[in-house]
Design a protein around this motif. Sequence first.
Motif, short mmCIF file in Angstrom:
data_model
loop_
_atom_site.label_atom_id
_atom_site.label_comp_id
_atom_site.label_asym_id
_atom_site.label_seq_id
_atom_site.Cartn_x
_atom_site.Cartn_y
_atom_site.Cartn_z
N THR A 259 -0.40 -11.25 12.60
CA THR A 259 0.61 -11.37 11.55
C THR A 259 0.46 -12.69 10.82
OG1 THR A 259 2.15 -9.94 12.76
CG2 THR A 259 3.09 -11.38 11.07
N PRO B 91 -5.05 -7.51 6.46
CA PRO B 91 -4.39 -6.23 6.73
C PRO B 91 -5.09 -5.37 7.77
CG PRO B 91 -5.45 -6.18 4.58
CD PRO B 91 -5.51 -7.60 5.06
N GLY C 232 -3.12 -4.20 11.00
CA GLY C 232 -2.90 -2.79 11.27
C GLY C 232 -3.42 -2.38 12.63
N GLN D 227 -0.99 -3.63 15.17
CA GLN D 227 0.22 -2.80 15.12
C GLN D 227 -0.01 -1.46 15.81
OE1 GLN D 227 0.60 -2.94 10.86
NE2 GLN D 227 2.33 -4.40 10.92
N GLU E 94 3.96 1.64 10.21
CA GLU E 94 3.64 0.29 9.74
C GLU E 94 2.13 0.03 9.81
OE1 GLU E 94 5.83 -2.39 12.16
OE2 GLU E 94 7.70 -2.21 11.01
N SER F 46 -0.41 -0.86 6.69
CA SER F 46 -1.27 -2.06 6.67
C SER F 46 -2.73 -1.67 6.48
CB SER F 46 -1.11 -2.84 7.98
OG SER F 46 0.19 -3.35 8.13
N SER G 283 -6.44 -2.12 3.57
CA SER G 283 -7.66 -2.76 4.06
C SER G 283 -8.86 -1.85 3.83
CB SER G 283 -7.52 -3.04 5.56
OG SER G 283 -7.73 -1.86 6.32
#
Length: 940
Positions: free
Chosen positions: A774, A779, A783, A786, A804, A808, A812
């Motif tokens: 983060t 991204p 991701g 996440q 989420e 993200s 990318s």
Amino acid sequence: MSTGLIERDAQLAIATELLERAVAGGGGLLVVEGLAGTGKTRLLAELTAVARERDAAILTARGGELELDVTYGIARQLFERRLHEASAEERDRLLAGAARLAQAAVGSDADVVFSPETGVDHGLYWLVANLEAEGPLVLVIDDAQWADVASARFLLYLARRVDSLRVLLMLGIRSGEEPADPGLIHHLRAQADRRVVVESLTAAGSEALLRGTFDGTLPAAAIEACHRVSGGNPFLLGQVAGELVTSAPADERALLERINTLIPSEVRLSILLRLGRLDDRARHFAEALAVAGEGASTTLVAAIADLDPLAVTGPLDELTRAGLTQAGDVARFVHPVVRTAVYADISLGRREELHAAAARALADQRAPVEEIAHHLVLTSPRGDERVSGTLREAAERALARGAIQTATALLRRALAEPPAPSDLPAVLVGLGEAALRDGSIPESIQHLGRALELEPPPELAVRTAVALGTAYSAQGRIDDAFAALEREGVRLGGAAQLRLDAERALLANWIRDTTTPPWRDQLLRDFAALEGRTPEERFALVQAGLFVSFDRDGRSDAAVVIAHKALGAGALTAEFPVDSVAGAQAPYVLVMAEDLDAAERERVALFARARDHGSISELLMASFISGQSALARGRLASAAADFEVALDLALTLGESPVGLRSVAFACTWMVEALLGRGQVEAARTVLAGAEALDAFERPELVWARAGRAFFRLGVEHDADGAAADFLAFGEAALAGGYEERGALWRVWAAPALAAAGAHERAVALADEQLAISTTWGAPGGLGTAQRIRAVVGDPAEAEARLTEAVDSLRRSAYKLELARALLDLGRALRRDGQRSRARSTLEESMELAARCEAAPLVADARAELTVLGARPRRAMFSGVDALTAAERRVAEMAAGGMGNREIAQALFVTEKTVETHLHRTFRKLSISSRRQLPQELRAV
């Protein structure tokens, strides 16, 4: 087969069969082994005659025990004369393409950059290939056990590729002698297509030889005695026979007593006695020849002996009649034993005079400086500054070629001469660098410290301070290293100070786990503000970019800005020394920060420079950058191909730190790419190769354990073993005090821990990585973190977290990771009863996975869709999808317009290998021409 050889027909037949195969297009390596005097040289001569009858071109060389320090001496013997005699047009053809790199070994092209990791062996291979284009070629190297290390390394490089050429490589290796590098000779023996051992003669063989010599007049008892004292060794037997021819007693009893005194040491004495019977000119010529070495021109030998070059025929004929030399284009002793005996008998003072004369003669002939220095180092100091200068120049070339012991000997001799005061710092620096590379750290510190006390000019002072800092670091004296770099930087000021401050920062970046110097962070922040207008500023910016990238609190946007300034629109890649990994560090920052398009542009430039210079290290770095970018994008076939190239190149670097780390990372990422495609057996083969290197036990190869962990978790379903391997990788990264953003070990370890039942630790690692990602802000990495956090956490939170992650990843270039997140989200939606949304999500996952050629992921998505009652089309992995990683890489290069030879030279493989890959590619794609490749590859 009648050749005049005794008891050698079987060996000759085996070797001739290999020769015939090579002439027909299937090259090979023949090793002929035997003790000194058993006749391996004679057998090689017979084979050479047979090859000449087959219209093969012959190039010869011979190792010498007194020339072990002449770098690439064997290669020079093989090719230098052939190139010298070639016309300008032919020489250009022979040295075309990658073959031009051979000039660093056999020529004097100052524009060729040369270092231990530059592809000179690659260039020599292509020189052989260009010679082979004219017709079959036979390379004969006798006494290969005395080949210098660089030449032995080239011979091994050639032997591993010779099967694709009409080339027979014939090596004569004397048993019982200690080679310069036993490991290389061992590998050459192991690489041989056929090995022929030339044994001593049997009693019958000795009888046949002696009856031929004495026309049947030697009594049987004398023949038996000759065989006994010589052990059946043909050379020693011939020497015994020669003594008897000139001084055989008429009485048989006296004859037997005479024979019994002719033990090998007496045979050597007889050589000197025969020499002593000759006139002064012949003796002087023999002494000069012993000093000059095998294959010396008669002109050179005459100069050493102070004889008229036009009057050497007489002395040479006299030596030949005495059985000491052999007739031919160049002067040679009949056997190395003769040369050794003659050389050892020369008094020390006389020997030094002859070596000094040899050095002068070679200098007059503009011979390579290494050959001149070889003789100078064998003389006593006389206070001649020119001698010291020559020795230093030769030492620098030897050091660049990795011949550390040779360089050290030359520099010590230069120091003793002594050098001119202006040259003394450079000599000390050379000695310090050689000692550092040889692991003699206290000696290195002593020489480098003394050099700095002399306050050398700025460029040399920077080089010295960097080496001294490295030496101190190797002893764990980090504060001393910082102090030396800072002290010299303050003395020099300006650009030199910035360069040395950057070296301090580089060192500080890598010891952050042990200490954080109070000045480090501020210095690196100051670097980040630089504009990158000079090489020194760009080097400092590289350190600032790495600092941001490896710091847990670093941000990707800041790292990208710094990396672009460091690159200087291509200036960084162009100005860094060939083989310096630092030239690839800024593009690596871009990969970690997910600026993949920019990283790809830099990779193309780095790849082009690597190809132009034949740099193994730069091609290795370019392959890593390309592979990591492809892996991030989900281009699994291209990634596997890149890492396959990287692994092959890393293995050629041996036990160097860069080589070991590169082997480990290449194994891990290649296994990840192969398993992503479902190529389990190929991944198993890679891991077997790593295991053969003891990679899973050696700390310096610990990163390879991540590759084994992928296999354990995904194939063997051994969650405990996988978790242990991933955590070992992570512990190594933590011990190094850096955040390896190109290898998210927490993301890898968390699912393994969860599968092993360690849910709390899995969640803790996932949370830790999520926080780091983060902050970093890229991204794709975010991701990924996440997604893993959702997978190992509370199922009730999975849908929200995975949504989420998908959001993200859509921002990318991480297409494969997006496909994984969509698959996990689809599963969560299906479990939650959201069938319509689950179906569309899984269909998108399956489509993305198919584009990435991720067969296992496609199968998982299909299985989920089947549970939902859907009937998804079956993705057929044929055509381009069916290509192996290596086939894909070659096809892409061919589609880009490169010819087979260009591809082979660029990838450091043989042309036959490229042809094989293209043949298989055409079959799999059902095409008949490379003109069709661009369209087929664009279709995916």
